[in-house]
Design an enzyme around this catalytic site. Structure first.
Site, mmCIF file in Angstrom:
data_model
loop_
_atom_site.group_PDB
_atom_site.id
_atom_site.type_symbol
_atom_site.label_atom_id
_atom_site.label_comp_id
_atom_site.label_asym_id
_atom_site.label_seq_id
_atom_site.Cartn_x
_atom_site.Cartn_y
_atom_site.Cartn_z
ATOM 1 N N ASN A 9 41.559 91.322 8.371
ATOM 2 C CA ASN A 9 42.897 91.913 8.453
ATOM 3 C C ASN A 9 42.875 93.253 7.719
ATOM 4 O O ASN A 9 42.886 93.284 6.493
ATOM 5 C CB ASN A 9 43.902 90.938 7.819
ATOM 6 C CG ASN A 9 45.300 91.503 7.744
ATOM 7 O OD1 ASN A 9 45.608 92.531 8.354
ATOM 8 N ND2 ASN A 9 46.160 90.826 6.996
ATOM 9 N N TRP A 10 42.866 94.325 8.487
ATOM 10 C CA TRP A 10 42.780 95.656 7.863
ATOM 11 C C TRP A 10 44.086 96.066 7.202
ATOM 12 O O TRP A 10 44.125 97.041 6.460
ATOM 13 C CB TRP A 10 42.432 96.717 8.920
ATOM 14 C CG TRP A 10 41.087 96.584 9.574
ATOM 15 C CD1 TRP A 10 40.165 95.572 9.405
ATOM 16 C CD2 TRP A 10 40.499 97.502 10.521
ATOM 17 N NE1 TRP A 10 39.058 95.799 10.190
ATOM 18 C CE2 TRP A 10 39.248 96.984 10.887
ATOM 19 C CE3 TRP A 10 40.930 98.696 11.094
ATOM 20 C CZ2 TRP A 10 38.397 97.620 11.792
ATOM 21 C CZ3 TRP A 10 40.100 99.341 12.003
ATOM 22 C CH2 TRP A 10 38.847 98.806 12.343
ATOM 23 N N LYS A 11 45.166 95.361 7.519
ATOM 24 C CA LYS A 11 46.508 95.737 7.032
ATOM 25 C C LYS A 11 46.795 97.194 7.415
ATOM 26 O O LYS A 11 46.331 97.646 8.467
ATOM 27 C CB LYS A 11 46.619 95.481 5.529
ATOM 28 C CG LYS A 11 46.206 94.049 5.186
ATOM 29 C CD LYS A 11 46.570 93.585 3.817
ATOM 30 C CE LYS A 11 46.136 92.141 3.652
ATOM 31 N NZ LYS A 11 46.533 91.561 2.386
ATOM 32 N N HIS A 98 52.274 86.636 8.626
ATOM 33 C CA HIS A 98 51.561 86.983 7.396
ATOM 34 C C HIS A 98 52.579 87.087 6.257
ATOM 35 O O HIS A 98 53.710 87.540 6.470
ATOM 36 C CB HIS A 98 50.811 88.309 7.570
ATOM 37 C CG HIS A 98 49.894 88.581 6.418
ATOM 38 N ND1 HIS A 98 50.360 89.088 5.228
ATOM 39 C CD2 HIS A 98 48.570 88.367 6.252
ATOM 40 C CE1 HIS A 98 49.341 89.178 4.376
ATOM 41 N NE2 HIS A 98 48.252 88.749 4.983
ATOM 42 N N GLU A 100 53.013 89.114 3.948
ATOM 43 C CA GLU A 100 53.589 90.454 3.727
ATOM 44 C C GLU A 100 54.715 90.732 4.723
ATOM 45 O O GLU A 100 55.692 91.406 4.397
ATOM 46 C CB GLU A 100 52.475 91.517 3.806
ATOM 47 C CG GLU A 100 51.580 91.446 2.571
ATOM 48 C CD GLU A 100 50.135 91.847 2.796
ATOM 49 O OE1 GLU A 100 49.821 92.488 3.808
ATOM 50 O OE2 GLU A 100 49.296 91.485 1.936
ATOM 51 N N GLU A 170 47.171 80.939 3.280
ATOM 52 C CA GLU A 170 46.965 82.034 2.342
ATOM 53 C C GLU A 170 47.955 81.919 1.182
ATOM 54 O O GLU A 170 49.118 82.334 1.316
ATOM 55 C CB GLU A 170 47.188 83.381 3.039
ATOM 56 C CG GLU A 170 46.281 83.612 4.224
ATOM 57 C CD GLU A 170 46.164 85.088 4.552
ATOM 58 O OE1 GLU A 170 45.051 85.613 4.476
ATOM 59 O OE2 GLU A 170 47.193 85.719 4.862
ATOM 60 N N GLY A 176 45.144 89.691 -2.436
ATOM 61 C CA GLY A 176 44.976 91.021 -3.004
ATOM 62 C C GLY A 176 45.017 91.052 -4.519
ATOM 63 O O GLY A 176 45.104 92.113 -5.124
ATOM 64 N N SER A 216 41.833 86.862 -1.461
ATOM 65 C CA SER A 216 40.725 87.323 -2.306
ATOM 66 C C SER A 216 39.389 86.649 -1.974
ATOM 67 O O SER A 216 38.567 86.414 -2.869
ATOM 68 C CB SER A 216 41.063 87.145 -3.786
ATOM 69 O OG SER A 216 42.194 87.928 -4.124
ATOM 70 N N GLY A 237 41.217 90.109 3.804
ATOM 71 C CA GLY A 237 41.929 91.379 3.711
ATOM 72 C C GLY A 237 41.017 92.458 3.153
ATOM 73 O O GLY A 237 40.203 93.050 3.876
ATOM 74 N N GLY A 238 41.134 92.713 1.872
ATOM 75 C CA GLY A 238 40.403 93.806 1.218
ATOM 76 C C GLY A 238 38.930 93.879 1.577
ATOM 77 O O GLY A 238 38.412 94.965 1.900
#
Ligand code: PGA
Length: 253
Positions: A9-11, A98, A100, A170, A176, A216, A237-238
Protein backbone atom coordinates in the site's frame (compact mmCIF):
# COMPACT_ATOMS: atom_id res chain seq x y z
CA UNK A 1 -5.68 -24.15 0.09
CA UNK A 2 -5.97 -20.43 0.69
CA UNK A 3 -3.82 -17.93 -1.14
CA UNK A 4 -0.65 -16.39 0.29
CA UNK A 5 -0.75 -12.68 -0.48
CA UNK A 6 1.59 -9.74 0.04
CA UNK A 7 0.13 -6.34 -0.86
CA UNK A 8 2.05 -3.07 -0.94
CA UNK A 9 0.00 0.00 0.00
CA UNK A 10 1.88 3.05 -1.26
CA UNK A 11 -0.66 5.40 0.37
CA UNK A 12 -0.24 9.00 -0.91
CA UNK A 13 3.37 8.63 -2.00
CA UNK A 14 5.38 8.77 -5.24
CA UNK A 15 5.22 10.96 -8.33
CA UNK A 16 4.52 9.14 -11.60
CA UNK A 17 8.24 8.72 -12.39
CA UNK A 18 9.04 7.52 -8.87
CA UNK A 19 6.18 5.07 -9.14
CA UNK A 20 7.41 3.73 -12.48
CA UNK A 21 10.90 3.26 -11.08
CA UNK A 22 9.61 1.44 -8.00
CA UNK A 23 7.33 -0.79 -10.12
CA UNK A 24 10.19 -1.69 -12.49
CA UNK A 25 12.45 -2.62 -9.58
CA UNK A 26 9.76 -4.77 -7.96
CA UNK A 27 8.90 -6.49 -11.25
CA UNK A 28 12.53 -7.37 -11.92
CA UNK A 29 13.18 -8.67 -8.43
CA UNK A 30 9.94 -10.67 -8.36
CA UNK A 31 10.81 -12.25 -11.73
CA UNK A 32 14.34 -13.13 -10.60
CA UNK A 33 13.84 -14.07 -7.00
CA UNK A 34 10.29 -15.06 -6.16
CA UNK A 35 9.84 -18.72 -6.91
CA UNK A 36 6.93 -19.34 -4.57
CA UNK A 37 3.24 -19.18 -5.24
CA UNK A 38 2.76 -15.85 -3.44
CA UNK A 39 0.29 -13.41 -4.98
CA UNK A 40 1.76 -9.89 -5.04
CA UNK A 41 -0.56 -6.88 -5.14
CA UNK A 42 0.60 -3.31 -5.76
CA UNK A 43 -1.75 -0.62 -4.40
CA UNK A 44 -0.61 2.76 -5.76
CA UNK A 45 -2.63 6.01 -5.82
CA UNK A 46 -5.21 6.34 -8.62
CA UNK A 47 -2.99 8.29 -11.02
CA UNK A 48 -0.48 5.40 -11.15
CA UNK A 49 -2.93 2.59 -11.78
CA UNK A 50 -2.83 2.48 -15.59
CA UNK A 51 0.95 2.66 -15.66
CA UNK A 52 1.39 -0.05 -13.04
CA UNK A 53 -1.14 -2.26 -14.83
CA UNK A 54 0.83 -1.77 -18.07
CA UNK A 55 4.11 -2.76 -16.44
CA UNK A 56 2.72 -5.83 -14.69
CA UNK A 57 0.21 -7.40 -17.10
CA UNK A 58 2.70 -10.02 -18.26
CA UNK A 59 3.53 -11.20 -14.77
CA UNK A 60 0.96 -13.70 -13.62
CA UNK A 61 1.52 -13.32 -9.87
CA UNK A 62 1.49 -9.50 -9.72
CA UNK A 63 -1.90 -7.78 -9.47
CA UNK A 64 -2.94 -4.16 -9.10
CA UNK A 65 -5.29 -2.67 -6.52
CA UNK A 66 -6.79 0.76 -6.00
CA UNK A 67 -6.70 2.13 -2.46
CA UNK A 68 -10.38 3.03 -2.48
CA UNK A 69 -13.48 3.19 -4.70
CA UNK A 70 -16.75 5.07 -4.62
CA UNK A 71 -19.83 3.58 -3.00
CA UNK A 72 -21.81 4.95 -5.96
CA UNK A 73 -22.28 3.56 -9.43
CA UNK A 74 -21.76 6.70 -11.54
CA UNK A 75 -22.98 10.26 -11.80
CA UNK A 76 -22.50 13.65 -10.15
CA UNK A 77 -19.93 12.73 -7.49
CA UNK A 78 -17.04 15.10 -8.19
CA UNK A 79 -13.67 13.69 -7.26
CA UNK A 80 -14.85 10.10 -6.94
CA UNK A 81 -13.72 7.03 -8.89
CA UNK A 82 -16.07 4.11 -9.43
CA UNK A 83 -15.32 0.40 -9.23
CA UNK A 84 -16.45 0.08 -12.84
CA UNK A 85 -13.83 2.63 -13.96
CA UNK A 86 -11.12 0.77 -12.06
CA UNK A 87 -12.10 -2.54 -13.65
CA UNK A 88 -12.09 -0.89 -17.08
CA UNK A 89 -8.35 -0.12 -16.83
CA UNK A 90 -7.34 -3.59 -15.70
CA UNK A 91 -7.30 -3.13 -11.94
CA UNK A 92 -8.23 -6.41 -10.23
CA UNK A 93 -8.37 -5.59 -6.51
CA UNK A 94 -9.40 -2.70 -4.28
CA UNK A 95 -8.64 -1.85 -0.65
CA UNK A 96 -11.85 -1.12 1.24
CA UNK A 97 -12.00 0.43 4.69
CA UNK A 98 -8.37 1.19 5.39
CA UNK A 99 -8.19 2.74 8.87
CA UNK A 100 -6.89 6.02 7.42
CA UNK A 101 -10.04 6.27 5.29
CA UNK A 102 -12.19 5.41 8.29
CA UNK A 103 -10.41 7.93 10.51
CA UNK A 104 -9.70 10.91 8.21
CA UNK A 105 -12.56 10.53 5.73
CA UNK A 106 -15.20 9.29 8.16
CA UNK A 107 -15.96 6.07 6.32
CA UNK A 108 -18.48 4.01 8.27
CA UNK A 109 -19.07 0.27 8.31
CA UNK A 110 -22.36 0.85 6.45
CA UNK A 111 -20.71 2.92 3.71
CA UNK A 112 -18.01 0.28 3.42
CA UNK A 113 -20.67 -2.38 2.86
CA UNK A 114 -21.77 -0.32 -0.16
CA UNK A 115 -18.21 -0.12 -1.45
CA UNK A 116 -17.84 -3.87 -1.05
CA UNK A 117 -20.98 -4.33 -3.15
CA UNK A 118 -19.64 -2.00 -5.83
CA UNK A 119 -16.33 -3.87 -5.97
CA UNK A 120 -17.97 -7.28 -6.25
CA UNK A 121 -20.51 -6.12 -8.82
CA UNK A 122 -17.59 -5.07 -11.01
CA UNK A 123 -15.49 -8.20 -10.49
CA UNK A 124 -12.89 -6.50 -8.30
CA UNK A 125 -11.53 -8.47 -5.36
CA UNK A 126 -12.07 -6.42 -2.20
CA UNK A 127 -9.31 -6.40 0.41
CA UNK A 128 -11.37 -5.46 3.45
CA UNK A 129 -9.36 -3.77 6.19
CA UNK A 130 -10.30 -3.97 9.85
CA UNK A 131 -8.51 -3.28 13.12
CA UNK A 132 -8.88 -1.63 16.50
CA UNK A 133 -7.49 1.64 17.90
CA UNK A 134 -5.22 1.62 20.94
CA UNK A 135 -7.87 2.52 23.54
CA UNK A 136 -10.02 -0.45 22.47
CA UNK A 137 -7.03 -2.79 22.81
CA UNK A 138 -6.22 -1.34 26.23
CA UNK A 139 -9.76 -2.13 27.34
CA UNK A 140 -9.37 -5.65 25.90
CA UNK A 141 -12.35 -5.16 23.60
CA UNK A 142 -10.48 -5.70 20.33
CA UNK A 143 -12.16 -8.98 19.41
CA UNK A 144 -15.71 -7.62 19.64
CA UNK A 145 -14.64 -4.44 17.85
CA UNK A 146 -13.08 -6.22 14.87
CA UNK A 147 -15.73 -8.92 14.52
CA UNK A 148 -18.37 -6.18 14.49
CA UNK A 149 -16.55 -4.36 11.66
CA UNK A 150 -16.62 -7.62 9.71
CA UNK A 151 -20.28 -8.41 10.46
CA UNK A 152 -21.44 -4.89 9.59
CA UNK A 153 -19.59 -4.56 6.29
CA UNK A 154 -19.42 -8.14 5.00
CA UNK A 155 -22.04 -10.42 6.50
CA UNK A 156 -24.78 -9.26 4.16
CA UNK A 157 -22.92 -11.06 1.37
CA UNK A 158 -23.97 -14.37 -0.10
CA UNK A 159 -21.56 -17.23 0.51
CA UNK A 160 -20.54 -17.10 -3.12
CA UNK A 161 -19.61 -13.42 -2.87
CA UNK A 162 -17.97 -13.69 0.54
CA UNK A 163 -15.60 -16.28 -0.91
CA UNK A 164 -14.13 -13.55 -3.14
CA UNK A 165 -13.16 -11.28 -0.24
CA UNK A 166 -9.68 -10.97 1.29
CA UNK A 167 -9.47 -9.66 4.87
CA UNK A 168 -6.60 -7.55 6.22
CA UNK A 169 -6.28 -7.14 9.98
CA UNK A 170 -4.41 -3.95 10.79
CA UNK A 171 -4.33 -2.84 14.43
CA UNK A 172 -4.32 0.97 14.20
CA UNK A 173 -1.75 1.31 16.97
CA UNK A 174 0.71 -0.65 14.82
CA UNK A 175 0.27 1.28 11.54
CA UNK A 176 3.24 3.45 10.68
CA UNK A 177 4.31 3.51 14.31
CA UNK A 178 7.11 0.97 14.17
CA UNK A 179 5.19 -0.91 16.87
CA UNK A 180 4.27 -4.26 15.31
CA UNK A 181 1.77 -6.57 16.92
CA UNK A 182 3.59 -9.64 18.16
CA UNK A 183 3.17 -12.72 16.01
CA UNK A 184 1.11 -14.16 18.88
CA UNK A 185 -1.22 -11.14 18.96
CA UNK A 186 -1.66 -11.35 15.19
CA UNK A 187 -2.34 -15.09 15.29
CA UNK A 188 -4.84 -14.69 18.14
CA UNK A 189 -6.86 -12.09 16.23
CA UNK A 190 -6.63 -13.95 12.91
CA UNK A 191 -7.94 -17.11 14.56
CA UNK A 192 -10.86 -15.12 16.07
CA UNK A 193 -11.64 -13.61 12.66
CA UNK A 194 -11.58 -17.03 11.01
CA UNK A 195 -13.87 -18.47 13.70
CA UNK A 196 -16.22 -15.52 13.21
CA UNK A 197 -16.34 -16.16 9.46
CA UNK A 198 -16.94 -19.86 10.14
CA UNK A 199 -19.89 -19.02 12.42
CA UNK A 200 -21.60 -17.31 9.48
CA UNK A 201 -20.39 -19.12 6.35
CA UNK A 202 -19.09 -22.44 7.67
CA UNK A 203 -15.64 -23.89 8.21
CA UNK A 204 -14.87 -24.58 4.60
CA UNK A 205 -15.32 -20.94 3.58
CA UNK A 206 -13.42 -19.71 6.65
CA UNK A 207 -10.50 -22.01 5.89
CA UNK A 208 -10.33 -20.71 2.33
CA UNK A 209 -10.36 -17.00 3.35
CA UNK A 210 -6.98 -15.26 3.16
CA UNK A 211 -6.39 -13.05 6.22
CA UNK A 212 -3.45 -10.64 5.94
CA UNK A 213 -1.68 -8.81 8.75
CA UNK A 214 -0.72 -5.14 8.44
CA UNK A 215 1.05 -2.70 10.73
CA UNK A 216 4.79 -2.01 10.70
CA UNK A 217 5.54 -5.30 8.94
CA UNK A 218 9.12 -5.39 7.64
CA UNK A 219 11.71 -7.92 6.46
CA UNK A 220 12.88 -8.56 10.03
CA UNK A 221 9.47 -9.49 11.46
CA UNK A 222 7.62 -10.86 8.42
CA UNK A 223 8.99 -14.43 8.67
CA UNK A 224 7.69 -14.84 12.23
CA UNK A 225 4.31 -13.32 11.38
CA UNK A 226 3.85 -15.35 8.19
CA UNK A 227 4.79 -18.56 9.99
CA UNK A 228 1.64 -18.35 12.10
CA UNK A 229 -1.13 -20.74 11.14
CA UNK A 230 -3.79 -18.11 10.42
CA UNK A 231 -1.59 -15.36 8.97
CA UNK A 232 -1.78 -15.68 5.18
CA UNK A 233 0.38 -12.72 4.26
CA UNK A 234 0.66 -9.00 4.76
CA UNK A 235 -0.58 -5.56 3.81
CA UNK A 236 2.58 -3.51 3.83
CA UNK A 237 2.72 0.28 4.03
CA UNK A 238 6.05 2.01 4.64
CA UNK A 239 8.22 -0.97 3.70
CA UNK A 240 6.44 -1.35 0.34
CA UNK A 241 8.01 1.92 -0.84
CA UNK A 242 11.45 0.29 -0.85
CA UNK A 243 11.69 -2.41 -3.50
CA UNK A 244 14.35 -4.42 -1.64
CA UNK A 245 12.38 -4.48 1.62
CA UNK A 246 9.09 -5.26 -0.12
CA UNK A 247 10.50 -8.17 -2.09
CA UNK A 248 12.28 -9.51 0.99
CA UNK A 249 8.91 -9.50 2.76
CA UNK A 250 7.37 -11.40 -0.20
CA UNK A 251 10.15 -13.97 0.23
CA UNK A 252 9.43 -14.38 3.95
CA UNK A 253 7.02 -17.31 3.65
P1 PGA B 1 2.68 0.32 7.71
O1 PGA B 1 1.22 0.49 7.09
O2 PGA B 1 3.26 -0.96 7.17
O3 PGA B 1 3.44 1.55 7.26
O4 PGA B 1 2.51 0.27 9.21
C1 PGA B 1 0.38 -0.60 6.87
C2 PGA B 1 -0.92 -0.13 6.26
O5 PGA B 1 -1.44 0.91 6.68
O6 PGA B 1 -1.44 -0.76 5.32
Amino acid sequence: MRKKIVAGNWKMNNTISEGEKLTAEIVNMVKDEVKSDVTVILCPPYIHLSTVVKHTTDIANIHVAAQNCSQYDSGAYTGEVSAKMLASIGVSHVLIGHSERREYFNETNEELAEKINQALANDLTPVFCCGEPLDIREEDEQFDYVTEQISDSLFHLSKENFEKVVIAYEPIWAIGTGKTATAEQAQEMHAKIRAHVASKYGKEVANATSILYGGSAKPSNAPELFAKADVDGGLIGGASLKSRDFVDIIKSF
